[in-house]
Design an enzyme around this catalytic site. Structure first.
Site, short mmCIF file in Angstrom:
data_model
loop_
_atom_site.label_atom_id
_atom_site.label_comp_id
_atom_site.label_asym_id
_atom_site.label_seq_id
_atom_site.Cartn_x
_atom_site.Cartn_y
_atom_site.Cartn_z
N ASN A 53 3.33 2.50 -8.83
CA ASN A 53 2.87 2.03 -7.52
C ASN A 53 4.12 1.80 -6.66
O ASN A 53 4.97 0.97 -7.01
CB ASN A 53 2.08 0.73 -7.72
CG ASN A 53 1.59 0.15 -6.41
OD1 ASN A 53 1.99 0.60 -5.32
ND2 ASN A 53 0.75 -0.86 -6.50
N TYR A 143 1.83 4.65 12.11
CA TYR A 143 2.67 5.54 11.30
C TYR A 143 4.03 5.75 11.98
O TYR A 143 5.08 5.60 11.35
CB TYR A 143 1.92 6.86 11.14
CG TYR A 143 2.65 7.97 10.44
CD1 TYR A 143 3.04 7.86 9.11
CD2 TYR A 143 2.90 9.17 11.11
CE1 TYR A 143 3.68 8.91 8.47
CE2 TYR A 143 3.53 10.23 10.48
CZ TYR A 143 3.92 10.09 9.16
OH TYR A 143 4.55 11.14 8.53
C1 AKB Z 1 0.89 13.75 10.42
O1 AKB Z 1 0.21 14.55 11.10
O2 AKB Z 1 0.66 12.54 10.36
C2 AKB Z 1 2.08 14.27 9.66
C3 AKB Z 1 3.34 14.15 10.44
C4 AKB Z 1 3.56 14.95 11.64
O3 AKB Z 1 4.19 13.37 10.06
N1 AKB Z 1 1.85 15.65 9.30
#
Ligand code: AKB
Length: 316
Positions: A53, A143
């Site tokens: 993990n 992200y």
């Molecule tokens: C996504 O689409 O989240 C990934 C990236 C561009 O990091 N493929």
């Protein structure tokens, strides 16, 4: 002397291909694949595998000690679309897994780290065409925020503690052998599968959405090359821009139609459209080309030919 290699998140889209490539270079027994669970039994049984993990520091440390690991590739992450659905977990996974390996390197337990960043570090205020290495970065996705923060921490650990961490800002990645999971660029993989299965594809991005993309063969080669480069050539310790091609759903459709004239596409943009609209359309990667001789091989049509050939052969 280089010891064993550990890949954390080896069962994912990049991890699977990277494990195979690194094993072909350094030998199966020297490359330890690990993931939070065992998925494809064929892959899991193809060489040393450990359940790890990425959020568990002690588990990572134990595997490092067990196999005398010197190089870690940290590929575990929640991608853009999934991260928007689970922001707290995405932040936890994407940041704390990175801190674990950076701290292991700081403590002298490992020598070298590869950590992937992404074009998601850029945002709506970034110049969209030929996005420079150094520019405005105001990511608007969880992200992207995690990747940008990660980049800052990588550079910080390098500057303050001498940690040898290397990173690439991957564009959308396309491969025939492994499916992606939870990304905004995933349509460019799915479209080939659906073309062969049904002759038609319903795209979740609009037809003119241009994004930077790369064939997996190039991405894996870039990853191996940046890790093999002499340390003094790696002048950027946050993350390198990396580029190969950029295209729209309409253009990839035209490329597929050269092989399958009856292929059709429809468009039904969803929440991922907003994410795609916040990202660059093309990337300036001259620093990677100058510092460690990066050169891409696949353009859109070469990729389409290879994808369709491999996927057709797999289906037989
Ligand atoms: C996504 O689409 O989240 C990934 C990236 C561009 O990091 N493929």
């Amino acid at each position: 002397m280089m010891g064993a290699i550990l890949i954390i998140g080896a069962c994912g889209q990049i991890g699977t291909e990277l494990t195979k490539k690194l094993r072909s270079i350094y030998g199966t027994d020297n490359v330890i694949a690990s993931d939070v669970r065992k998925t494809d039994p064929e892959f899991v049984e193809s060489g040393p595998f450990e359940v790890v993990n990425a959020l568990d520091f002690n588990q990572i440390e134990e595997v490092i000690e067990k196999y005398n690991v010197t190089d870690v590739y940290l590929m575990a992450a929640l991608l853009s679309a999934t991260a928007e659905k689970n922001p707290a977990f995405a932040w936890d996974l994407n940041m704390n897994s990175l801190f674990h390996v950076l701290n292991l390197a700081k403590a002298g337990k490992i020598e070298k780290i590869f950590w992937p960043s992404s074009i998601a570090v850029f945002g709506p205020t970034t110049p969209k065409q030929n996005t420079p290495q150094y520019t405005v970065m105001e990511p608007s996705t969880v992200y992207g925020i995690s990747k940008q923060s990660g980049e800052r921490w990588c550079e910080y650990y390098h500057n303050l503690y001498g940690v040898d961490v290397r990173s690439i800002r991957y564009p959308g990645l396309i491969s025939w052998s492994t499916l992606p999971g939870g990304g905004t660029t995933d349509y460019a993989v799915d479209i080939y599968h659906k073309a062969l299965e049904n002759g038609t594809y319903n795209c979740f991005l609009s037809e003119e959405t241009r994004l930077p993309m790369m064939y997996m063969d190039d991405a894996i080669r870039a990853t191996v090359e940046i890790m093999q480069a002499p340390a003094e050539n790696i002048k950027i310790r946050s993350s390198y821009n990396l580029s190969a091609m950029d295209f729209t759903p309409k253009e990839i459709t035209e490329s597929i139609k050269k092989h399958m004239p009856d292929f059709t596409i429809s468009y039904e943009p969803d929440f991922r459209q907003k994410i795609a609209d916040s990202w660059p359309q093309s990337i300036d990667d001259s620093s990677a080309r100058e510092d460690w001789n990066w050169k891409h091989e696949f353009d859109l049509d070469a990729m389409t030919t290879d994808m369709l050939e491999h996927l057709s052969a797999k289906a037989e």
